[in-house]
Write a protein that holds these residues in place. Structure first.
Motif, PDB file in Angstrom:
ATOM      1  N   GLY A 106      58.405  75.914  92.666  1.00  0.00           N
ATOM      2  CA  GLY A 106      57.506  74.816  93.299  1.00  0.00           C
ATOM      3  C   GLY A 106      55.942  74.530  93.594  1.00  0.00           C
ATOM      4  N   LEU A 107      55.376  73.797  93.602  1.00  0.00           N
ATOM      5  CA  LEU A 107      54.480  73.715  94.503  1.00  0.00           C
ATOM      6  C   LEU A 107      54.031  73.417  95.722  1.00  0.00           C
ATOM      7  CD1 LEU A 107      52.226  72.456  91.149  1.00  0.00           C
ATOM      8  CD2 LEU A 107      51.937  74.693  91.374  1.00  0.00           C
ATOM      9  N   GLU A 108      54.265  74.389  97.200  1.00  0.00           N
ATOM     10  CA  GLU A 108      54.224  74.338  97.874  1.00  0.00           C
ATOM     11  C   GLU A 108      52.788  73.297  98.624  1.00  0.00           C
ATOM     12  OE1 GLU A 108      55.596  77.930  99.539  1.00  0.00           O
ATOM     13  OE2 GLU A 108      57.698  77.701  98.880  1.00  0.00           O
ATOM     14  N   GLU A 158      50.224  72.900  81.888  1.00  0.00           N
ATOM     15  CA  GLU A 158      51.288  72.025  82.148  1.00  0.00           C
ATOM     16  C   GLU A 158      51.735  73.308  81.867  1.00  0.00           C
ATOM     17  OE1 GLU A 158      52.794  68.894  79.557  1.00  0.00           O
ATOM     18  OE2 GLU A 158      51.285  68.875  79.432  1.00  0.00           O
ATOM     19  N   LEU A 159      51.118  74.353  81.450  1.00  0.00           N
ATOM     20  CA  LEU A 159      52.047  76.017  81.409  1.00  0.00           C
ATOM     21  C   LEU A 159      52.587  76.503  82.554  1.00  0.00           C
ATOM     22  CD1 LEU A 159      49.580  77.503  79.107  1.00  0.00           C
ATOM     23  CD2 LEU A 159      51.937  77.013  78.376  1.00  0.00           C
ATOM     24  N   HIS A 160      53.664  77.342  82.811  1.00  0.00           N
ATOM     25  CA  HIS A 160      53.786  77.838  83.845  1.00  0.00           C
ATOM     26  C   HIS A 160      55.181  78.871  83.307  1.00  0.00           C
ATOM     27  CE1 HIS A 160      57.755  75.247  83.573  1.00  0.00           C
ATOM     28  NE2 HIS A 160      56.718  74.554  83.403  1.00  0.00           N
ATOM     29  N   TRP A 164      46.088  77.005  94.220  1.00  0.00           N
ATOM     30  CA  TRP A 164      45.408  77.202  92.733  1.00  0.00           C
ATOM     31  C   TRP A 164      46.232  78.776  93.320  1.00  0.00           C
ATOM     32  CZ3 TRP A 164      43.767  82.626  93.467  1.00  0.00           C
ATOM     33  CH2 TRP A 164      42.647  83.625  92.271  1.00  0.00           C
ATOM     34  N   GLN A 165      46.270  79.155  94.646  1.00  0.00           N
ATOM     35  CA  GLN A 165      47.488  80.551  94.626  1.00  0.00           C
ATOM     36  C   GLN A 165      49.264  80.232  94.115  1.00  0.00           C
ATOM     37  OE1 GLN A 165      45.505  81.342  98.655  1.00  0.00           O
ATOM     38  NE2 GLN A 165      46.114  83.561  98.504  1.00  0.00           N
ATOM     39  N   ASP A 166      49.654  79.200  94.915  1.00  0.00           N
ATOM     40  CA  ASP A 166      50.684  78.710  94.207  1.00  0.00           C
ATOM     41  C   ASP A 166      50.697  78.457  92.673  1.00  0.00           C
ATOM     42  OD1 ASP A 166      51.589  78.699  96.332  1.00  0.00           O
ATOM     43  OD2 ASP A 166      52.111  76.825  97.346  1.00  0.00           O
ATOM     44  N   LEU A 167      50.006  78.230  92.398  1.00  0.00           N
ATOM     45  CA  LEU A 167      49.574  78.107  90.712  1.00  0.00           C
ATOM     46  C   LEU A 167      50.145  79.166  90.312  1.00  0.00           C
ATOM     47  CD1 LEU A 167      49.289  75.097  88.904  1.00  0.00           C
ATOM     48  CD2 LEU A 167      47.273  76.086  88.283  1.00  0.00           C
ATOM     49  N   ARG A 168      49.136  79.985  90.634  1.00  0.00           N
ATOM     50  CA  ARG A 168      49.059  81.697  90.143  1.00  0.00           C
ATOM     51  C   ARG A 168      50.319  82.008  90.102  1.00  0.00           C
ATOM     52  NH1 ARG A 168      48.031  83.506  86.390  1.00  0.00           N
ATOM     53  NH2 ARG A 168      47.188  85.326  86.805  1.00  0.00           N
ATOM     54  N   ARG A 169      51.225  81.989  90.666  1.00  0.00           N
ATOM     55  CA  ARG A 169      52.078  82.422  91.665  1.00  0.00           C
ATOM     56  C   ARG A 169      53.530  81.835  90.196  1.00  0.00           C
ATOM     57  NH1 ARG A 169      50.939  81.338  97.597  1.00  0.00           N
ATOM     58  NH2 ARG A 169      50.476  83.231  98.125  1.00  0.00           N
ATOM     59  N   GLN A 170      53.270  79.853  89.613  1.00  0.00           N
ATOM     60  CA  GLN A 170      54.186  79.859  89.456  1.00  0.00           C
ATOM     61  C   GLN A 170      54.010  80.066  87.675  1.00  0.00           C
ATOM     62  OE1 GLN A 170      52.838  75.824  88.188  1.00  0.00           O
ATOM     63  NE2 GLN A 170      54.861  75.037  89.456  1.00  0.00           N
ATOM     64  N   GLY A 171      52.472  81.042  87.470  1.00  0.00           N
ATOM     65  CA  GLY A 171      52.670  81.172  86.138  1.00  0.00           C
ATOM     66  C   GLY A 171      51.673  80.789  85.594  1.00  0.00           C
ATOM     67  N   ASN A 172      51.024  79.250  86.091  1.00  0.00           N
ATOM     68  CA  ASN A 172      50.332  78.885  84.936  1.00  0.00           C
ATOM     69  C   ASN A 172      48.579  80.228  85.008  1.00  0.00           C
ATOM     70  OD1 ASN A 172      47.404  76.978  84.983  1.00  0.00           O
ATOM     71  ND2 ASN A 172      49.368  75.748  84.232  1.00  0.00           N
ATOM     72  N   PRO A 173      48.329  80.172  83.596  1.00  0.00           N
ATOM     73  CA  PRO A 173      47.333  80.518  83.675  1.00  0.00           C
ATOM     74  C   PRO A 173      45.914  80.297  84.307  1.00  0.00           C
ATOM     75  CG  PRO A 173      47.278  79.490  82.042  1.00  0.00           C
ATOM     76  CD  PRO A 173      48.926  78.789  82.768  1.00  0.00           C
ATOM     77  N   TRP A 174      45.744  79.665  84.777  1.00  0.00           N
ATOM     78  CA  TRP A 174      44.525  79.055  84.824  1.00  0.00           C
ATOM     79  C   TRP A 174      43.784  80.217  86.262  1.00  0.00           C
ATOM     80  CZ3 TRP A 174      40.979  75.546  83.267  1.00  0.00           C
ATOM     81  CH2 TRP A 174      40.127  75.752  84.105  1.00  0.00           C
ATOM     82  N   ARG A 175      42.633  80.997  86.169  1.00  0.00           N
ATOM     83  CA  ARG A 175      41.706  81.271  87.108  1.00  0.00           C
ATOM     84  C   ARG A 175      40.171  81.085  87.751  1.00  0.00           C
ATOM     85  NH1 ARG A 175      44.878  84.321  83.037  1.00  0.00           N
ATOM     86  NH2 ARG A 175      45.809  86.088  84.210  1.00  0.00           N
ATOM     87  N   THR A 176      40.070  80.375  87.136  1.00  0.00           N
ATOM     88  CA  THR A 176      38.996  79.655  87.477  1.00  0.00           C
ATOM     89  C   THR A 176      38.886  78.675  89.122  1.00  0.00           C
ATOM     90  OG1 THR A 176      38.129  79.588  85.763  1.00  0.00           O
ATOM     91  CG2 THR A 176      36.874  77.872  86.824  1.00  0.00           C
ATOM     92  N   THR A 177      38.674  79.729  89.846  1.00  0.00           N
ATOM     93  CA  THR A 177      38.998  79.295  91.531  1.00  0.00           C
ATOM     94  C   THR A 177      37.555  78.495  91.894  1.00  0.00           C
ATOM     95  OG1 THR A 177      37.226  81.000  92.357  1.00  0.00           O
ATOM     96  CG2 THR A 177      40.292  81.305  92.107  1.00  0.00           C
ATOM     97  N   ASP A 178      36.765  78.598  91.022  1.00  0.00           N
ATOM     98  CA  ASP A 178      34.979  78.231  91.380  1.00  0.00           C
ATOM     99  C   ASP A 178      33.744  78.029  90.485  1.00  0.00           C
ATOM    100  OD1 ASP A 178      34.623  78.288  94.686  1.00  0.00           O
ATOM    101  OD2 ASP A 178      35.832  80.165  93.745  1.00  0.00           O
ATOM    102  N   TYR A 233      48.773  63.628  92.853  1.00  0.00           N
ATOM    103  CA  TYR A 233      48.218  65.171  91.835  1.00  0.00           C
ATOM    104  C   TYR A 233      49.074  65.455  90.617  1.00  0.00           C
ATOM    105  CZ  TYR A 233      43.894  64.772  93.795  1.00  0.00           C
ATOM    106  OH  TYR A 233      43.114  64.141  95.054  1.00  0.00           O
ATOM    107  N   GLY A 234      50.301  65.747  90.839  1.00  0.00           N
ATOM    108  CA  GLY A 234      51.352  65.932  90.135  1.00  0.00           C
ATOM    109  C   GLY A 234      52.826  65.282  90.108  1.00  0.00           C
ATOM    110  N   ALA A 235      53.277  66.041  88.943  1.00  0.00           N
ATOM    111  CA  ALA A 235      55.185  65.427  88.961  1.00  0.00           C
ATOM    112  C   ALA A 235      55.671  66.224  88.652  1.00  0.00           C
ATOM    113  CB  ALA A 235      54.821  64.946  87.480  1.00  0.00           C
ATOM    114  N   GLY A 236      56.892  66.835  89.435  1.00  0.00           N
ATOM    115  CA  GLY A 236      58.215  68.149  89.468  1.00  0.00           C
ATOM    116  C   GLY A 236      56.765  69.231  89.698  1.00  0.00           C
ATOM    117  N   ALA A 237      56.689  70.141  88.637  1.00  0.00           N
ATOM    118  CA  ALA A 237      56.094  71.320  89.070  1.00  0.00           C
ATOM    119  C   ALA A 237      55.359  71.759  88.886  1.00  0.00           C
ATOM    120  CB  ALA A 237      57.142  72.437  88.515  1.00  0.00           C
ATOM    121  N   THR A 238      54.379  70.528  87.600  1.00  0.00           N
ATOM    122  CA  THR A 238      53.007  70.610  87.082  1.00  0.00           C
ATOM    123  C   THR A 238      51.787  69.587  87.854  1.00  0.00           C
ATOM    124  OG1 THR A 238      53.608  69.381  85.303  1.00  0.00           O
ATOM    125  CG2 THR A 238      53.653  71.672  85.335  1.00  0.00           C
ATOM    126  N   LEU A 239      50.436  70.038  87.795  1.00  0.00           N
ATOM    127  CA  LEU A 239      49.566  68.993  88.160  1.00  0.00           C
ATOM    128  C   LEU A 239      49.084  68.101  86.824  1.00  0.00           C
ATOM    129  CD1 LEU A 239      47.201  71.591  90.429  1.00  0.00           C
ATOM    130  CD2 LEU A 239      48.555  69.722  91.260  1.00  0.00           C
TER     131      LEU A 239
END
Length: 481
Positions: A246-248, A238-240, A281-295, A359-365
């Motif tokens: 938005g998650l385009e 939920e962090l951002h 994942w790129q959109d999520l990072r641009r949003q400010g979410n700290p998740w960095r695990t791509t693989d 997978y999401g509601a509003g601005a979060t997954l």
């Protein structure tokens, strides 16, 4: 190849062998994961300040802008040595032949032959002995012959049994799996501490200086890493930053997931889904979410037997006409105990199926949508049904965890993958790349350490605002105390 310190990849290796000391496997893993230059590997030892472990270390590889970490969990396994072993063994061996998974069918057949042949010999001796007693042959002769045969069989069995218990998969594989998956109350503290330690390490790395994180789980370490990633995602999804963008890419990812579920065997459908995972994942990072695990990469993981070890069907179920383990495992997925790839739609109630994924509601997954942004690759040495050559624990995961898992059969490393009962320990023994089917080739491809395309969004991402989470999140170190 970029060597910019702001674009670095952290690789977290979670080993799967309990009877190992810290760094016993990390050096071998580093050579398989990193690409050598002129036959030499360039990596350097560094202290590990990210955890409170005094034994753990990390390696830095400047030429590939990567740092390699090992998570050591063996000292936390304090439950009984053979906890859960009997029930797990019964679930594997008390089954009809058609209900036995391919990778263990060879050893299943060998075990039953080893039990049935001596039994048949002893029964034959009793029958023949009873017949000869009526022919007038002295009883002492029958006793001597029968004793010699029985003692010979017993000596052979007892000479082989200690080796089987101490050198085979029973020690380095099956026992470890049974102990970790044992749900008895006596195992809860150990399992909780093992998962919490890895969550803390990953949480620290996600707050650090890395643009990207890859988690590699070998053997049982694959499921430990899976557990930890699910927990960390639930804490951070939920962090951002404020204001949240938005998650385009979300709509494209959902469409790709729907197509993959309807066409699970289409190779281009999987490729398209993985591309959308990275874009989201790129959109999520641009949003400010700290998740960095791509693989997330699993190597020879017993998660291939998850429908036996995690779903825990009744022991007699394997002898029934129909096997219910897949149904039980699917029930765990619908309840959120197991997260699939692609994830199950967050909009579906527990007992519902079908419908387009959401997978999401509003601005979060959602809390179970980790694999909407994290790609999953699975490697293993294959076992031909009926054979004992290969890895008895590794296997295909897409059938259980979803068609979004990229399953790769390792056809190279022929001497290593064909060792009966020992292939599980051979994945990182030979780092030289012999061809496109070996471990080194596919692992380096999955890690993609030299490819920094698309990481700009992660490097320039704003810091998340803790106030965006409308609930209290307790850190795992508090839970493990």
């Amino acid at each position: 190849m970029s060597t910019d310190d702001t674009v670095r990849t952290a690789v977290v290796f979670v080993h799967g062998l309990l009877e190992r000391r810290p760094m016993d496997v990390l050096d071998s893993f580093a050579k398989v994961a990193l690409t050598p230059s002129d036959g030499r590997w360039e990596y350097y030892p560094q202290p590990l300040e990210d955890t409170d472990s005094y034994e753990a270390r990390r390696y830095t590889a400047p030429s590939e802008a990567a740092e390699l970490f090992e998570y050591d969990w063996s000292f936390l396994m304090t439950s009984s040595r053979y906890a859960g072993f009997a029930a797990a063994l019964a679930r594997v061996f008390l089954r009809r032949p058609r209900h036995v998974p391919d990778q263990v069918f060879g050893i299943w057949r060998a075990v039953w032959l080893a039990l049935l042949i001596p039994t048949a010999v002893l029964v034959t001796l009793f029958v023949v002995g009873g017949y000869l007693l009526h022919t007038g042959i002295p009883g002492w002769i029958l006793g001597v012959v029968s004793s010699v045969v029985v003692l010979s069989i017993a000596v052979a069995v007892f000479r082989m049994l200690p080796r089987a218990l101490t050198r085979s998969f029973l020690t380095t594989g099956f026992v470890n799996v049974a102990r970790y998956f044992d749900p008895a109350p006596g195992s809860h503290a150990a399992r909780r501490a093992i998962r919490a330690g890895l969550v803390d390490l990953l949480s620290t790395l996600h707050q650090g200086r890395y643009a990207r994180i890859v988690v590699v789980g070998h053997g049982l370490g694959g499921y430990i890493a899976y557990d930890a990633l699910m927990t960390l995602w639930a804490e951070t999804h939920e962090l951002h930053a404020e204001p949240a963008g938005g998650l385009e890419s979300l709509a494209g990812l959902e469409a790709a997931a729907d197509r993959l579920r309807s066409e699970p065997t289409a190779r281009d459908a999987l490729t398209d889904f993985r591309a959308h995972q990275f874009a989201l994942w790129q959109d999520l990072r641009r949003q400010g979410n700290p998740w960095r695990t791509t693989d997330f990469v699993t190597v020879g993981t017993p998660m291939a037997l998850a429908d036996l070890f995690i779903a825990r069907p009744p022991v007699p179920a394997g002898l029934a006409g129909s096997d219910i383990r897949h149904e039980l495992f699917d029930r765990l997925t619908r309840r959120g105990v197991v997260v699939s790839c692609p994830p199950r739609s967050e909009a579906l109630p527990v007992d519902a199926e079908g419908a387009p994924v959401r997978y999401g509601a509003g601005a979060t997954l959602g809390a179970h949508s980790m694999f909407a942004v994290t790609r999953w690759t699975n490697l293993w040495f294959p076992v031909r049904r009926g054979s004992t050559r290969g890895d008895w624990f590794g296997g295909e995961l897409a059938g259980l965890f979803g068609p979004g898992v990229r399953d790769i059969i390792l056809t190279g490393n022929r001497p290593q993958r064909l060792r009966p009962g020992a292939a599980q320990t051979q994945y990182f023994r030979h780092p030289e790349q012999d061809g496109e089917g070996d471990v080194a080739f596919h692992l380096r491809e999955a890690l993609a350490l030299a490819d920094h395309r698309g990481l700009d969004a992660s490097v320039a991402a704003p810091e998340p605002d803790p106030a965006t989470v409308g609930r209290v999140v307790y850190r795992s170190w508090q839970r493990s105390m």
